[in-house]
Design an enzyme around this catalytic site. Sequence first.
Site, PDB file in Angstrom:
ATOM      1  N   ARG A  66       0.874  -1.009   0.157  1.00 45.72           N
ATOM      2  CA  ARG A  66       0.039  -0.091   0.131  1.00 45.72           C
ATOM      3  C   ARG A  66       0.831   1.858  -0.152  1.00 45.72           C
ATOM      4  NH1 ARG A  66      -5.011  -0.294   2.384  1.00 45.72           N
ATOM      5  NH2 ARG A  66      -5.019  -1.641   0.543  1.00 45.72           N
ATOM      6  N   GLU A 119     -15.317 -11.933   7.840  1.00 41.81           N
ATOM      7  CA  GLU A 119     -15.452 -11.143   7.025  1.00 41.81           C
ATOM      8  C   GLU A 119     -15.091 -12.635   5.124  1.00 41.81           C
ATOM      9  OE1 GLU A 119     -11.588  -8.632   5.992  1.00 41.81           O
ATOM     10  OE2 GLU A 119     -12.871  -7.759   4.738  1.00 41.81           O
ATOM     11  N   LYS A 143     -18.811  -8.869   7.810  1.00 42.47           N
ATOM     12  CA  LYS A 143     -18.880  -7.931   6.984  1.00 42.47           C
ATOM     13  C   LYS A 143     -18.521  -8.340   5.288  1.00 42.47           C
ATOM     14  CE  LYS A 143     -14.088  -5.175   6.351  1.00 42.47           C
ATOM     15  NZ  LYS A 143     -12.952  -4.510   6.948  1.00 42.47           N
ATOM     16  N   SER A 162     -14.336  -1.845   1.287  1.00 44.86           N
ATOM     17  CA  SER A 162     -15.214  -1.200   0.052  1.00 44.86           C
ATOM     18  C   SER A 162     -14.677  -1.922  -1.502  1.00 44.86           C
ATOM     19  CB  SER A 162     -14.178   0.223   0.374  1.00 44.86           C
ATOM     20  OG  SER A 162     -13.057   0.262   1.110  1.00 44.86           O
TER      21      SER A 162
HETATM   22  C1  5MM Z   1     -10.916  -6.365   2.203  1.00 41.34           C
HETATM   23  O1  5MM Z   1     -10.465  -5.679   2.743  1.00 41.34           O
HETATM   24  C2  5MM Z   1     -10.301  -5.381   3.988  1.00 41.34           C
HETATM   25  C3  5MM Z   1     -11.258  -4.105   4.212  1.00 41.34           C
HETATM   26  O2  5MM Z   1     -10.587  -3.317   3.051  1.00 41.34           O
HETATM   27  P1  5MM Z   1     -11.041  -2.044   1.747  1.00 41.34           P
HETATM   28  O3  5MM Z   1     -11.949  -1.811   2.482  1.00 41.34           O
HETATM   29  O4  5MM Z   1     -10.044  -1.441   1.576  1.00 41.34           O
HETATM   30  O5  5MM Z   1     -11.164  -3.376   0.782  1.00 41.34           O
HETATM   31  C4  5MM Z   1      -9.581  -5.156   4.752  1.00 41.34           C
HETATM   32  O6  5MM Z   1      -9.715  -4.884   6.234  1.00 41.34           O
HETATM   33  C5  5MM Z   1      -8.184  -6.337   5.193  1.00 41.34           C
HETATM   34  O7  5MM Z   1      -8.732  -7.599   5.215  1.00 41.34           O
HETATM   35  C6  5MM Z   1      -7.392  -6.224   5.812  1.00 41.34           C
HETATM   36  O8  5MM Z   1      -6.697  -4.791   4.862  1.00 41.34           O
HETATM   37  C7  5MM Z   1      -5.866  -6.633   5.755  1.00 41.34           C
HETATM   38  O9  5MM Z   1      -5.639  -7.582   4.955  1.00 41.34           O
HETATM   39  P2  5MM Z   1      -4.193  -8.278   4.234  1.00 41.34           P
HETATM   40  O10 5MM Z   1      -4.727  -8.753   3.078  1.00 41.34           O
HETATM   41  O11 5MM Z   1      -3.353  -7.473   4.723  1.00 41.34           O
HETATM   42  O12 5MM Z   1      -4.826  -9.467   5.554  1.00 41.34           O
END
Ligand code: 5MM
Length: 333
Positions: A34, A179, A221, A263
């Site tokens: 990121r 999620e 989620k 998102s």
């Molecule tokens: C889908 O990712 C989750 C929500 O983020 P967006 O709103 O950007 O879609 C996010 O909470 C995600 O689970 C975390 O960033 C952890 O991701 P990683 O890939 O580091 O496990």
Amino acid sequence: MKSMTDLISIARSLFSTGKGILAADESVHSATARLASYGIPASEEMRRQYRDLFLGTEGVEKYLSGVILFSETLLEKGNDKKPFPKSLAERGILPGIKVDLGTEPISTSPRELITQGLLDLPERLAEYKKQGAMFTKWRAVVRIDGDQLPTAAAIHENAKRLAQYAKEVQAAGLVPMLEPEVLLEGAHSRARARAVLEETLGTLFSVVEEQAVDRAGVILKTSMALSGSESGKKDTPEEVAEDTVGTLMQSVPKQVAGIVFLSGGQTPDEATANLAAITRKAKEMGAPWPLTFSYARALQEEALSIWSGKEENVPAARKAFMERLAKVSAALG
Ligand code: 5MM
């Protein structure tokens, strides 16, 4: 030890009027990628500054009921010298923690992913609790590719792990957020996304019931029902709301404490407009659960591009973050 009634009330408090959740739980790998995408070189200290940019913004408690943290951040201090979970709690924001350990390819279907992290989960939950976490999150990933993916076996195995995670989290006296992310990537139609979302959520909640997880104490989620990012189709917010709320009404038990949206790669404006339409549609259809946002990228994107890793840009970046939070909060109606 917290009773189930306490857990339900913690879960419900994440849905206070006009408030939602910041997902700031990118793993080291995702945070590095990121930051790199904004030209910011990654290091442990740069990741800490990245977290402080958002968590240290004055006034965020007006819009945030909770923040999902990564384990590294749970142990770090902000620029105010306070541990991040403490400074959030002092402002009435519940600290949460991502507890899955990421994904790996499924041996029998290598383009699909299974989430890891159940083995030492009880021990880690006890530590996270001591460090101030009040709720937790586990992410499973569902990829769509035409009619080939996802396979029913992958959906079922991820659902089993989500349910087992939820059971262990409730036993540890914490709130589980489940999620199952249906990815936006792909050339699929919105109708196909809706069908996959229905299958994913239907399977998840049937396994949750089989494993006797208390549904009143869980937060879902979810992704929105959207045409794939390579489909060439841009859905209107009304189309997204129709299919998303329709799916949720069909697949999510009314007992669930609440539903938050990810998102998933939408722009900040898309994620805001779609949330507003979903909120309206849910009211119109008499949806039984409270709804809110749990965005990472859609809340962070504008601020990160202004910040660019430079101290002198922090005030302007925080202003952009607050402006986006105000818009997303307004989308809750
Ligand atoms: C889908 O990712 C989750 C929500 O983020 P967006 O709103 O950007 O879609 C996010 O909470 C995600 O689970 C975390 O960033 C952890 O991701 P990683 O890939 O580091 O496990």
